[in-house]
Write an enzyme that holds these catalytic residues in place. Structure first.
Site, short mmCIF file in Angstrom:
data_model
loop_
_atom_site.label_atom_id
_atom_site.label_comp_id
_atom_site.label_asym_id
_atom_site.label_seq_id
_atom_site.Cartn_x
_atom_site.Cartn_y
_atom_site.Cartn_z
N GLU A 247 3.61 17.74 6.18
CA GLU A 247 2.43 17.26 5.46
C GLU A 247 1.28 18.17 5.90
O GLU A 247 1.03 18.30 7.10
CB GLU A 247 2.16 15.81 5.87
CG GLU A 247 1.06 15.18 5.07
CD GLU A 247 0.79 13.73 5.47
OE1 GLU A 247 1.60 13.14 6.20
OE2 GLU A 247 -0.27 13.22 5.05
N LYS B 212 -0.04 14.72 15.03
CA LYS B 212 -1.23 15.35 14.45
C LYS B 212 -2.45 14.45 14.60
O LYS B 212 -3.56 14.93 14.72
CB LYS B 212 -0.97 15.67 12.99
CG LYS B 212 -0.04 16.86 12.82
CD LYS B 212 0.15 17.17 11.35
CE LYS B 212 1.61 17.32 11.01
NZ LYS B 212 1.91 16.85 9.66
N ARG C 99 13.86 12.86 17.60
CA ARG C 99 12.75 13.80 17.64
C ARG C 99 12.63 14.43 19.01
O ARG C 99 13.15 13.91 20.00
CB ARG C 99 11.45 13.14 17.20
CG ARG C 99 10.97 11.99 18.03
CD ARG C 99 9.88 11.19 17.33
NE ARG C 99 8.64 11.93 17.20
CZ ARG C 99 8.02 12.14 16.03
NH1 ARG C 99 8.54 11.66 14.91
NH2 ARG C 99 6.90 12.79 15.99
P1 ATP Z 1 2.97 13.92 13.17
O1 ATP Z 1 3.18 12.53 13.68
O2 ATP Z 1 2.79 14.92 14.23
O3 ATP Z 1 1.92 13.99 12.13
P2 ATP Z 1 4.81 13.99 11.10
O4 ATP Z 1 6.23 13.60 11.14
O5 ATP Z 1 3.89 13.07 10.38
O6 ATP Z 1 4.34 14.30 12.54
P3 ATP Z 1 5.19 15.96 9.15
O7 ATP Z 1 4.33 17.08 8.75
O8 ATP Z 1 5.44 14.85 8.20
O9 ATP Z 1 4.58 15.40 10.49
O10 ATP Z 1 6.56 16.50 9.73
C1 ATP Z 1 7.36 17.46 9.10
C2 ATP Z 1 8.75 17.32 9.61
O11 ATP Z 1 8.79 17.56 11.01
C3 ATP Z 1 9.29 15.93 9.38
O12 ATP Z 1 10.58 16.03 8.82
C4 ATP Z 1 9.33 15.32 10.74
O13 ATP Z 1 10.39 14.43 10.87
C5 ATP Z 1 9.51 16.54 11.65
N1 ATP Z 1 8.99 16.27 12.98
C6 ATP Z 1 7.74 15.85 13.31
N2 ATP Z 1 7.64 15.66 14.64
C7 ATP Z 1 8.85 15.97 15.17
C8 ATP Z 1 9.40 15.96 16.49
N3 ATP Z 1 8.67 15.59 17.55
N4 ATP Z 1 10.68 16.34 16.66
C9 ATP Z 1 11.42 16.71 15.60
N5 ATP Z 1 10.98 16.73 14.35
C10 ATP Z 1 9.71 16.36 14.11
MG MG Z 2 4.71 12.62 8.30
#
Ligand code: ATP
Ligand code: MG
Length: 562
Positions: free
Chosen positions: A39, A278, A266
């Protein structure tokens, strides 16, 4: 070489690759297609590197492809600055999506038509309860929800209302398009989840064309299907969303082979886990606790790059951790280990004195100077040598001298002989002090027969010190970093009081003159001090280096080698 054999992928080492191999073997899929779906609401952090390595790595391993899809369904938080940063980060990590760059917003038209189809099938309805009422009707983990009084609107009424939503006839929150599934489902995600909401907001790509935006689960499953994704890999917290993912595709009649979702654990790293979101990273930037998204203390990929962490080290770390089905926390030291492993191979060796103590070599002729050949990296002889200037006055590390040393102290002490790296053996003859009794200078003699740091008589010198030539060294700013958070807080809540006030320390050092000509991004090992990278803040007058990681037990190890 037998090409069919050499191109066969290495055996699966985790459950996701086992699933893929079974799908390939059974013909359920011909080409493996994965996607990385960030995102664009912030910079990527180290947790994302796991998803990137897994998604792009899987596509490479099985000769398939990995799409980069920006999940830009929330217009309020998204920005093109983030899109560009994310793309640069993925390339930096060593992966490429080729022509397959997509945006969920590219599919807003088809997603809208699919929603009308769901309404026509009687599988979606427009709800007019307030957000608060919807929450109350949803029930709890222990109690079932209740049907909304608007659940049985006619198809025509739903279509008319949904079209009016799209046409901008209503305020934010006035109505919601919901899937008609089951308000009593034990899985709350299936209690008539929202599919579309009204948001009068400007979108960074579609501008003001839309005032209704699709929800994540709906947009994600359908975007996967539109792109022909075969294996949709996501983190464990989406496990309970999988039935909804499947429902969307089944309700719209997507035939097999269609995408399927698989969840993995994760990446969590000790010390920085609470920052690996984020939400908190934005907070750190906006409150000015750090200088920006790429402040080398941040756990973002941009910050790691600036800090001198290499993409090879991050890939190696992810490879070593593997892919698991249950969450755990990886020690931060594991990342540091991978960084040292890589930098040991690629970083050129240099000398830097962080806390200088002057040494005058009294039997070295005044005005004389000479140059030594110093190897750039003993791990990689192809990196050659550099010329190292030496003279009568040098600096050593203050901590490398003791006036009254304990037993087995092999560094400099009165009457004791040490080796100056690449140069000569010197022996301390006299200690000069100021009025307060502080040591200000050492007078030493050198052995002219120890040129290059060894003697023909083969006598043993246990200590080897790094040094800087007083006439040649230049000043540099070294930035040393510590964790942004004090300890490892238990809760995922970021508090002001948890911030480490000493996360940045600046050290003025004396370094080899060759370092002034280095380029930002170049990696070095400062002997016995650690790995450093030149920072873009450097000027010709003052080079700046970020410490990537310290040496482990540097002194003890060094002693063993000598
Ligand atoms: P954040 O909580 O940091 O905003 P998010 O999952 O909302 O993380 P996205 O941009 O939606 O951020 O994530 C893109 C991809 O990265 C998603 O498929 C998510 O599952 C993966 N991802 C995010 N954090 C991790 C992590 N700590 N380990 C593995 N994969 C991750
Ligand atoms: Mg997300």
């Amino acid at each position: 070489m037998n090409t069919s054999e050499s191109s066969a992928p290495a055996p699966a080492t985790h459950f996701i690759h086992e699933i893929i191999e079974a799908d390939l073997a059974a013909g359920r899929c011909q080409t493996v297609v994965t996607r990385f779906p960030p995102e664009p609401n912030g910079y990527l952090h180290i947790g994302h590197s796991k998803s990137i390595c897994l998604n792009f790595g899987t596509a490479l391993k099985y000769g398939g492809r990995c799409h980069l899809r920006f999940d830009d369904t929330n217009p309020v938080k998204e920005d093109t600055e983030y899109v560009e940063a994310i793309k640069a980060n993925i390339h930096w990590l060593g992966f490429d999506w080729g022509e397959h760059e997509y945006y969920a917003s590219d599919y807003f038209d088809p997603l809208y038509s699919y929603a009308e189809q769901l309404i026509e099938k009687g599988l979606a309805y427009v709800d007019s309860l307030s957000a608060e009422e919807i929450r109350a009707y949803r029930g709890t983990l222990k109690s079932p929800g209740q049907n909304s009084p608007y659940r049985d609107r006619s198809i025509d009424e739903n279509l008319e209302l949904f079209r009016a939503m799209k046409a901008g006839k209503f305020e934010d929150g006035a109505h919601l398009l919901r899937a008609k599934i089951d308000m009593a489902s034990p899985n709350i995600n299936l209690r008539d989840p929202a599919l579309y909401r009204i948001r009068h907001a400007h979108h960074h790509r579609t501008g003001d064309k839309w005032c209704i935006y699709p929800m994540y689960d709906y947009a994600h499953s359908l975007s996967d299907a539109i792109e022909g994704i075969t294996h949709s890999l996501c983190t464990l917290e989406f496990e309970d969303h999988r039935p909804l993912y499947d429902w969307c595709l089944e309700a719209l009649g997507w035939p097999e082979p269609r995408p399927h979702q698989y969840e993995f654990a994760r990446l969590n790293l000790s010390h920085i886990r609470p920052l690996m979101s984020k939400r908190y990273l934005v907070q750190m930037v906006q409150t000015g606790h750090v200088s920006g998204w790429d402040d080398p203390r941040m756990p973002t990929l941009s910050a790691f790059k600036r800090r001198g962490v290499t993409p090879a080290a991050l890939r190696d770390m992810n490879e070593r951790i593997g892919v698991a089905k249950s969450n755990s926390e990886v020690e931060y030291a594991m990342l540091e280990f991978c960084v040292r492993e890589d930098l040991n191979k690629v970083a050129q060796r240099r000398m830097a004195v962080l806390d200088p103590l002057k040494v005058v070599i009294t039997n070295y002729p005044e005005g004389q100077q000479e140059n030594f050949e110093a190897e750039n990296n003993p791990e990689d002889p192809s990196t050659g040598h550099r010329s190292l200037a030496f003279g009568r006055e040098i600096y050593i590390e203050r901590s490398d001298f003791m006036e009254e040393p304990p037993k087995k102290y092999f560094r400099l002490a009165p009457g004791q002989e040490v080796r100056l790296k690449h140069a000569y053996y010197i022996t301390c003859q006299e200690v000069i002090k100021d009025a307060e009794g502080q040591v200000t200078e050492l007078h030493c003699t050198y052995d002219p027969n120890s040129r290059g740091g060894w003697t023909e008589d083969g006598r043993k010198v246990r200590g080897t010190l790094h040094w800087a030539s007083a006439a040649h060294a230049c000043k540099a700013e070294l930035r040393h970093y510590d964790h942004l958070l004090l300890g490892a807080p238990a809760a995922d809540q970021l508090l002001e009081s948890q911030l480490n006030p000493d996360s940045l320390t600046i050290v003025e050092a004396l370094v080899e003159p060759a370092l002034a000509a280095a380029q930002p991004g170049e990696h070095f090992q400062f002997l016995r001090q650690g790995y450093y990278v030149m920072d873009a803040d450097s000027t010709p007058e003052k080079p700046v280096f970020n410490r990537t990681v310290g040496m482990v037990d540097s002194w003890a190890k060094q002693q063993k080698k000598n």
